[in-house]
Design an enzyme around this catalytic site. Structure first.
Site, PDB file in Angstrom:
ATOM      1  N   PRO A   1       0.840  -1.212   0.000  1.00 21.63           N
ATOM      2  CA  PRO A   1       0.000   0.000   0.000  1.00 21.63           C
ATOM      3  C   PRO A   1       0.873   1.260   0.000  1.00 21.63           C
ATOM      4  CG  PRO A   1      -0.511  -1.434   1.874  1.00 21.63           C
ATOM      5  CD  PRO A   1       0.690  -2.002   1.206  1.00 21.63           C
ATOM      6  N   GLU A   2       0.498   2.211  -0.809  1.00 17.73           N
ATOM      7  CA  GLU A   2       1.225   3.480  -0.842  1.00 17.73           C
ATOM      8  C   GLU A   2       0.474   4.516  -0.017  1.00 17.73           C
ATOM      9  OE1 GLU A   2       3.700   4.803  -3.558  1.00 17.73           O
ATOM     10  OE2 GLU A   2       3.689   3.119  -4.943  1.00 17.73           O
TER      11      GLU A   2
ATOM     12  N   HIS B   1      -4.940 -15.939   8.389  1.00 13.25           N
ATOM     13  CA  HIS B   1      -3.856 -14.997   8.697  1.00 13.25           C
ATOM     14  C   HIS B   1      -4.335 -13.771   9.471  1.00 13.25           C
ATOM     15  CE1 HIS B   1      -1.657 -17.509   5.913  1.00 13.25           C
ATOM     16  NE2 HIS B   1      -2.533 -17.219   4.966  1.00 13.25           N
TER      17      HIS B   1
ATOM     18  N   ARG C   1      21.870  18.525  -3.055  1.00 15.35           N
ATOM     19  CA  ARG C   1      21.923  17.060  -3.186  1.00 15.35           C
ATOM     20  C   ARG C   1      22.244  16.641  -4.618  1.00 15.35           C
ATOM     21  NH1 ARG C   1      20.325  14.468   1.448  1.00 15.35           N
ATOM     22  NH2 ARG C   1      19.302  15.907   2.884  1.00 15.35           N
TER      23      ARG C   1
END
Ligand SMILES: [Zn+2]
Length: 275
Positions: A2-3, A99, A156
């Protein structure tokens, strides 16, 4: 996995259903676990506490717990769904999925269940008198302002795509949303993060927030097996512009979408729309 939009959607869904409820009984499966807090300590901490609120921090779901629903939280139950974890709100008579690792019986009669076939999910119980509240490692992409966003990338040298995926900078951006937001911002994924102009960074921040908000409004867009807080499948598939569209035509300019490897991840972009 899941994001962020899926986690946000689940947190909102669970919040709507269990806010103000009280945990009356707790059950954990006897299967060996890799939880952050032992099942026995979680049981002891959770039982009797009220659920003040449920929200997302980074890619974690945080249940704020208190002695009563209207009080200041004094503890947190922190859930990370891992690869296959699900947090379900059910009636007690709903069949127990294989589960199922945790069942919290609530005063309303509902149950909050944690199901996780592959057991990469993590559960943690925190007492707020003993520790600070849970914090994500990086800034939240949905709420970060333009100045703080620009500061994250200052100087960066790594590619902007890699920087977006770096969880110590921003929390919860996965491959889909990194690729999609770079497309919407018109930025090549391989460009050095520190080399982007302030205008480009602001475009990227806005694209990121638009793409994430859009996915949240659709109820998430995970391409993997996915179930919402009620246990109902059926999240919409986001109409991706570049992600996993290798060789298909760009929706904007009809150029075939390219795929390269960047920071070890498949990276999709349009050579013409992204500079
Ligand atoms: Zn294009």
């Amino acid at each position: 996995m899941p994001e962020l939009p899926e986690v946000e959607t689940i947190a909102r869904g669970v919040h709507e259903r269990v806010r103000g409820d009280r945990i009356v009984q707790v059950w954990f499966s006897s299967a060996p676990q890799t939880f952050k807090t032992s099942a026995s300590r979680q049981s002891k901490g959770l039982a009797g506490r009220a659920i003040v609120a449920v929200h997302r921090i980074g890619k974690h779901i945080v249940c704020e717990l208190g002695s009563a629903a209207a009080t200041e939280p004094d503890a947190q139950w922190v859930i990370h769904l891992g690869m296959t974890g699900r947090l379900l709100v059910t009636t007690p008579d709903a069949s127990v999925a294989p589960h199922t690792h945790a069942r919290l019986s609530l005063a309303s009669g509902r149950e909050l269940r944690f199901v996780d076939p592959r057991r990469f999910g993590r559960l943690e119980f925190r007492t707020l008198s003993k520790s600070d509240g849970f914090r994500a490692s990086g800034a939240d992409p949905l709420s970060i302002g333009s100045k703080d966003f620009a500061a994250l990338f200052h100087g960066r040298k790594l590619a902007i795509k890699a920087a977006l995926l770096n969880q110590t900078l921003l929390s919860g951006i996965g491959n889909i949303y990194a690729d999609e937001s770079l497309f919407h911002a018109g930025i090549r994924p391989g460009r050095a993060a520190g080399r982007l102009t302030r205008t480009e960074l602001e475009r990227l921040r806005q694209a990121l927030q638009t793409v994430l908000e859009h996915a949240i409004s659709l109820g998430g867009s995970s391409v993997s097996d996915y179930v919402d807080a009620n246990g109902v499948r059926g999240f919409f598939q986001l109409e991706h512009c570049v992600y996993q569209r290798t060789g298909e035509l760009c929706r904007r300019c009809q150029t075939p979408i390219r795929r390269i490897l960047l920071a070890g991840r498949g990276t999709h972009f349009c050579i013409r729309c992204q500079r």
